[in-house]
Design an enzyme around this catalytic site. Structure first.
Site, PDB file in Angstrom:
ATOM      1  CD  GLU A 112     -12.133  23.628 -17.143  1.00  0.00           C
ATOM      2  OE1 GLU A 112     -12.710  23.537 -18.251  1.00  0.00           O
ATOM      3  OE2 GLU A 112     -11.296  22.788 -16.743  1.00  0.00           O
ATOM      4  CB  SER A 372     -16.095 -33.844  -2.350  1.00  0.00           C
ATOM      5  OG  SER A 372     -15.027 -34.700  -2.691  1.00  0.00           O
TER       6      SER A 372
END
Length: 741
Positions: A112, A372
């Site tokens: 980093e 149904s």
């Protein structure tokens, strides 16, 4: 001759003196620019220095920075107080600098901010290198942000890429470097940086991904964690283990380049042998939390402090629901289940077979045709209009506006009562009832009971051709169970701070009567009959159950919805791509899943009888194909003395290819009763597991055909829209005379 003292001119006629004066003018302007430039730089320097000093003085103390947290932590609890899942930032134990493993520190600094120990918070060399890479590649491939800048951004700023934010970030970074040591800055960074999956800090990441403290990180584990900072979601070990390993290899190579590792040390690391902890909290309960948590924006707006959400979810019921769906769903299909208590509290919710594979919530988001099961609204409208369960209707071919519905199996029973028509899901009767009361009235009834999706009013709508959500259908059935009163599903009982302060508490909605209580009682009668002798027999659980099956064309969807002892549950199964699922019917896998779940969900509740006396027909029809739970060849026949009757078995029970429902090749003896392999009565002929004493005597073939639905081919009877079918005039109980809604 006297010498002339006039100045010489060049070949171009230019005066040499003038030419010598020109450079002096350029030099003056150059000196002026230099002075102004130096002055501006000094002013900028003084301004930046002043801004840094002021910012440094306003920075919180180190202890306050340690205790500050980014984001909101949410703990979701079940109805018994147990923790379902913790969402948002998760901060592990704070690890002091001298106890953070050296490989972790070296890996993070190498990948980093390699010059971390050399700059003052902003690295000009890194910025120049980033610009050069940008010029060579044509895009930003390498950031110039230092660890200090990232820390400043994480604590004080956001991730916007504006020039203003970058200036403030640089000033904050210089201020941090002037106030704290490098070790303190690195300690803050390693304990606060986001590593994905809600984990902030090395200890939280180590516990999440590897199952142990951050103080015990190996070199391989440190490389994996360090590699997450660049893109936590992309390189997460739980999301893509191979991507995490590949990124960790890059980290190790970078450590070698930075001198933190020797090539031999890097080569000795076996990243594939790093053990990953099992992912926690990714179970079916996450479908429920995904549904309730967005509601917090309305229930407790503008709240950013850690909270606890106390929900209605029953852990025992949730496990039973998950097991029921997993055990019963057909291969290649999906399943969903929603279960609510009588006040609407959601006890269980399953939105799919595997949350990790697919977090799409089919219980609340998917819309599918109910088949149904939609007849609930057709019969509610008819009952409200004045029909009674014992009223006679005619099951026969009909045509309405050019549409000719047919029953499952293509069989018609002639004159039957409303109760029987509902129990055996007779499509022609539902079509006639819908046509008489009006398809708009059926749609309005569905809307009244909580259906939120669009509803069509074509004649075929009575068979459930409008898409619905599972949770909406469950709401409708729960309102029937509540004697016709509106029920609204909810999942959050209260929201508190971690200190116990109540921010929100659920309040029941005012009771609203949707239909008269006698209509609710009569539809419950019909629903109970459907489970006892009709298409929903597989949903029986040893106590009163009322419910309805639903199956769509080509077996694309299977439904069962019902209630017992105050618990209402709906089950749907089907494929996400809406392709057919062989053998899927509402009365099979969905009904069995309903029963498996409800046996657990109602186990500790007292048995409750419905507020209606169950009245079974004096004789029963053969159920339509939807209720066929076993192979017809599994049946044999006995006479009234229990002796086996020799004769053809064929496919006569359910209308197989050999002759329809009891066709010529499938005819059974007149005095025979279908029984199962144990010799006990089965099917609609024996709801109490024995032959009914009042079974009709032997009669002519014509009479038996009409009684059992074994009819010859009949031409459809045209019915005009709005025309009344040939039924007995029902009692005069018009809906418009009742002001309950």
């Amino acid at each position: 001759m006297a010498r002339r003292d006039a100045p010489r001119r060049g070949q171009d006629g230019e005066d040499p003196a003038q030419r010598s004066r020109a450079p002096s003018t350029i030099g003056r302007w150059f000196r002026r620019l230099m002075i102004w430039g130096i002055g501006i730089v000094l002013l900028l320097g003084l301004g930046i220095t002043g801004a840094v000093l002021v910012t440094a003085r306003s920075l919180p103390s180190y202890d306050k920075l340690k205790s500050s947290q980014a984001g909101q932590m949410i703990v979701v609890r079940a109805n018994d107080g147990s923790e379902i899942v913790t969402l948002g930032p998760s901060y592990g134990k704070w690890i002091p600098y001298n106890r953070i493993p050296q490989p972790m520190k070296d890996a993070l600094v190498s990948v980093e901010d390699r010059r971390f120990r050399e700059h003052w918070g902003v690295d000009p060399v890194g910025i120049i290198r980033s610009v050069m890479v940008r010029a060579q590649s044509g895009r930003w491939r390498q950031g110039g942000s230092t660890i200090t800048q990232q820390l400043a951004r994480n604590i004080f700023l956001n991730n916007s890429r504006t020039f203003d934010r970058k200036i403030r970030e640089a000033i904050l970074s210089l201020a941090l470097e002037s106030k704290f040591s490098k070790d303190q800055i690195l300690e803050l960074y390693l304990n606060k940086v986001y590593f994905g999956g809600g984990a902030y800090g090395v200890d939280s990441a180590a516990r999440k991904f590897f199952g142990h403290s951050g103080e015990q990180l190996s070199l391989g584990e440190a490389a994996i964690i360090a590699g997450l900072v660049k893109a936590p979601s992309h390189y997460s070990p739980t999301a893509d283990a191979q991507a995490a390993v590949d990124r960790a290899k890059v980290v190790l190579e970078t450590m070698v380049d930075a001198g933190a590792l020797t090539p031999a040390q890097a080569a000795a690391v076996n990243l594939n042998s790093v053990h990953l902890a099992a992912e926690q909290g990714q179970n079916s309960a996450r479908y429920f939390t995904d549904w309730v948590l967005p509601q917090l924006d309305v229930l407790v707006p503008d709240n950013d402090q850690p909270i606890e959400v106390w929900t209605t979810l029953d852990p025992v019921a949730q496990r039973a629901a998950t097991d029921a769906i997993t055990a019963q769903v057909p291969k290649g299909a999906q399943g969903a289940l929603v279960s609510v208590d009588r006040d609407g509290a959601v006890l269980a919710m399953v939105g799919g077979t595997d949350y990790v594979t697919s977090n799409y919530n089919r219980a609340t988001n998917a819309v599918r045709q109910p088949g149904s099961a939609w007849k609930l609204f057709v019969y509610l409208a008819a009952l409200e209009r004045g029909y009674r369960p014992e009223d006679r209707v005619v099951d026969e071919p009909v045509t309405i506006n050019g549409w000719s519905p047919r029953n499952s199996g293509g069989n018609y029973a002639g004159q039957i009562d409303v109760r029987t028509a509902f129990a055996y899901s007779k499509n022609t009767v539902a079509a006639q009832l819908g046509n008489e009361v009006g398809f708009d009235a059926v749609a309005n009834m569905a809307r009244r009971f909580g259906i939120t999706t669009p509803i069509n009013t074509m004649p075929s709508m009575v068979l459930g051709t409008s898409d619905v959500r599972v949770i909406d259908m469950v709401r409708a059935f729960a309102s029937v169970e509540a004697k016709g009163k509106l029920v609204t599903p909810y999942g959050i009982r209260k929201v508190t701070t971690t200190d116990g302060e109540v921010l929100y508490s659920h309040r029941p909605d005012p009771q609203q009567q949707l239909v008269p209580d006698y209509v609710a009682a009569e539809i419950t009668d019909l629903l109970q009959t459907a489970v006892n002798i009709g298409t929903g027999r597989a949903a029986q659980i040893g106590r009163p159950v009322a419910g309805k099956t639903g199956t769509t064309s080509s077996n694309k969807d299977g439904w069962f919805l019902g209630f017992s002892s105050g618990v209402t549950t709906g089950v749907w199964m089907g494929r996400d791509d809406a392709h057919p699922v062989p053998g899927l019917q509402g009365g099979t896998a969905p009904a069995r899943a309903f029963a498996a779940y409800m046996r657990v969900a109602t186990a500790k509740r007292p048995v409750e009888q419905f507020d209606t006396q169950l009245k079974l027909p004096e004789w029963q029809l053969e159920p339509d194909d939807e209720a066929l739970l076993n192979n017809p060849n599994d049946y044999y026949y006995t006479d009234e003395n229990g002796n086996t009757v020799n004769g053809q078995q064929g496919d006569g029970l359910e209308g197989g290819p050999s002759g329809g429902q009891g066709g010529p090749q499938g005819r059974t003896p007149d005095d025979a009763i279908p029984v199962d392999q144990d010799g006990l009565g089965t099917g609609p002929a024996a709801p109490a597991r024995q032959a009914p004493r009042n079974a009709p005597p032997a009669a002519s073939d014509d009479l038996l055909d009409r009684a059992t639905g074994r009819t010859r081919q009949q031409a459809p009877r045209p019915v005009q829209p709005g025309a009344k079918p040939p039924v007995r005039q029902p009692a005069d109980r018009r809906a418009q005379d009742w002001q309950g809604y």
